[in-house]
Design a protein around this motif. Structure first.
Motif, PDB file in Angstrom:
ATOM      1  N   SER A  61       0.833  -1.198   0.000  1.00  0.00           N
ATOM      2  CA  SER A  61       0.000   0.000   0.000  1.00  0.00           C
ATOM      3  C   SER A  61       0.868   1.248   0.000  1.00  0.00           C
ATOM      4  O   SER A  61       2.052   1.205   0.348  1.00  0.00           O
ATOM      5  CB  SER A  61      -0.942   0.014   1.204  1.00  0.00           C
ATOM      6  OG  SER A  61      -0.223   0.147   2.403  1.00  0.00           O
ATOM      7  N   SER A  63       0.426   5.407   1.142  1.00  0.00           N
ATOM      8  CA  SER A  63      -0.411   6.405   1.816  1.00  0.00           C
ATOM      9  C   SER A  63       0.360   7.710   1.963  1.00  0.00           C
ATOM     10  O   SER A  63       1.575   7.757   1.764  1.00  0.00           O
ATOM     11  CB  SER A  63      -0.864   5.894   3.188  1.00  0.00           C
ATOM     12  OG  SER A  63       0.254   5.598   3.998  1.00  0.00           O
ATOM     13  N   GLU A  65       0.671  10.192   4.927  1.00  0.00           N
ATOM     14  CA  GLU A  65       0.259  10.351   6.317  1.00  0.00           C
ATOM     15  C   GLU A  65       1.454  10.586   7.228  1.00  0.00           C
ATOM     16  O   GLU A  65       2.585  10.231   6.916  1.00  0.00           O
ATOM     17  CB  GLU A  65      -0.487   9.108   6.788  1.00  0.00           C
ATOM     18  CG  GLU A  65       0.373   7.848   6.807  1.00  0.00           C
ATOM     19  CD  GLU A  65      -0.364   6.616   7.255  1.00  0.00           C
ATOM     20  OE1 GLU A  65      -1.043   6.682   8.294  1.00  0.00           O
ATOM     21  OE2 GLU A  65      -0.254   5.591   6.561  1.00  0.00           O
ATOM     22  N   ARG A 128      -0.050   4.585  -6.149  1.00  0.00           N
ATOM     23  CA  ARG A 128      -1.114   3.630  -5.827  1.00  0.00           C
ATOM     24  C   ARG A 128      -1.477   2.787  -7.049  1.00  0.00           C
ATOM     25  O   ARG A 128      -1.668   1.583  -6.940  1.00  0.00           O
ATOM     26  CB  ARG A 128      -2.346   4.364  -5.292  1.00  0.00           C
ATOM     27  CG  ARG A 128      -2.190   4.787  -3.861  1.00  0.00           C
ATOM     28  CD  ARG A 128      -3.442   5.408  -3.333  1.00  0.00           C
ATOM     29  NE  ARG A 128      -3.341   5.605  -1.890  1.00  0.00           N
ATOM     30  CZ  ARG A 128      -4.153   6.364  -1.193  1.00  0.00           C
ATOM     31  NH1 ARG A 128      -5.139   7.017  -1.785  1.00  0.00           N
ATOM     32  NH2 ARG A 128      -3.989   6.488   0.109  1.00  0.00           N
ATOM     33  N   ASP A 137      -2.007  -2.174  -2.677  1.00  0.00           N
ATOM     34  CA  ASP A 137      -2.717  -0.965  -2.289  1.00  0.00           C
ATOM     35  C   ASP A 137      -4.188  -1.171  -2.033  1.00  0.00           C
ATOM     36  O   ASP A 137      -5.025  -1.151  -2.923  1.00  0.00           O
ATOM     37  CB  ASP A 137      -2.528   0.181  -3.296  1.00  0.00           C
ATOM     38  CG  ASP A 137      -2.767   1.495  -2.571  1.00  0.00           C
ATOM     39  OD1 ASP A 137      -3.927   1.766  -2.206  1.00  0.00           O
ATOM     40  OD2 ASP A 137      -1.803   2.216  -2.318  1.00  0.00           O
ATOM     41  N   HIS A 139      -5.993   0.882  -0.319  1.00  0.00           N
ATOM     42  CA  HIS A 139      -6.664   2.167  -0.065  1.00  0.00           C
ATOM     43  C   HIS A 139      -7.697   2.459  -1.108  1.00  0.00           C
ATOM     44  O   HIS A 139      -7.645   2.180  -2.222  1.00  0.00           O
ATOM     45  CB  HIS A 139      -5.635   3.302  -0.011  1.00  0.00           C
ATOM     46  CG  HIS A 139      -4.815   3.251   1.235  1.00  0.00           C
ATOM     47  ND1 HIS A 139      -3.573   2.676   1.268  1.00  0.00           N
ATOM     48  CD2 HIS A 139      -5.064   3.675   2.483  1.00  0.00           C
ATOM     49  CE1 HIS A 139      -3.083   2.765   2.479  1.00  0.00           C
ATOM     50  NE2 HIS A 139      -3.973   3.374   3.233  1.00  0.00           N
TER      51      HIS A 139
END
Length: 139
Positions: A61, A63, A65, A128, A137, A139
């Motif tokens: 994945s 992200s 963040e 992604r 991924d 998400h």
């Protein structure tokens, strides 16, 4: 094809960072990201300079963040990252690559020290899509 510059570290490297280095990183966050060079996403490969190379199947994945090891205060540094506490919650947040090996890599792409900005948000959908080529991924 995408190309830019990057600074990178792993979560494990951040955990081992000395207090003195963290203090110095208030002035220049790149001190927490010891790997740097050119990043290129092309032909089914993500190349991080001479440090690492990834195929889509290597990445679970991607992200954008903050993590406990690199939070909003560290990202804001001496400039003050106050916008990252408000409306622009992800301002200065690193891209996080979660690898199948269990390793986590943090990236700052196109980082501009004076402004504290990156091109991470522009790279997020591309990375992604790259990871999804082999079922990564979530998400």
């Amino acid at each position: 094809m995408m190309h830019d510059t990057f600074s990178a570290t792993t979560v494990d490297e951040l955990r081992r960072t000395t207090s003195l280095r963290r203090l110095a990183a208030i002035i220049d966050q790149r001190l927490l990201f010891p790997r740097s060079g050119d990043i290129e996403l092309a032909d089914g490969t993500l190349q991080l300079g001479t440090w690492r190379s990834f195929n889509p199947g290597d990445i679970l994945s991607v992200s954008l963040e903050f993590l406990p090891e690199y939070g909003r205060v560290a990202a804001g540094g001496a400039r003050g990252g106050f916008p990252s506490f408000g409306a622009f919650k992800r301002l200065g947040a690193p891209l996080v690559l979660d690898l199948r090996s269990g390793e986590r890599i943090l990236l700052l792409i196109g980082y501009i020290w004076l402004a504290g900005t990156t091109k991470n948000a522009a790279w997020l959908p591309e990375l992604r899509a790259f990871a999804m080529q082999h079922g990564g991924d979530r998400h």
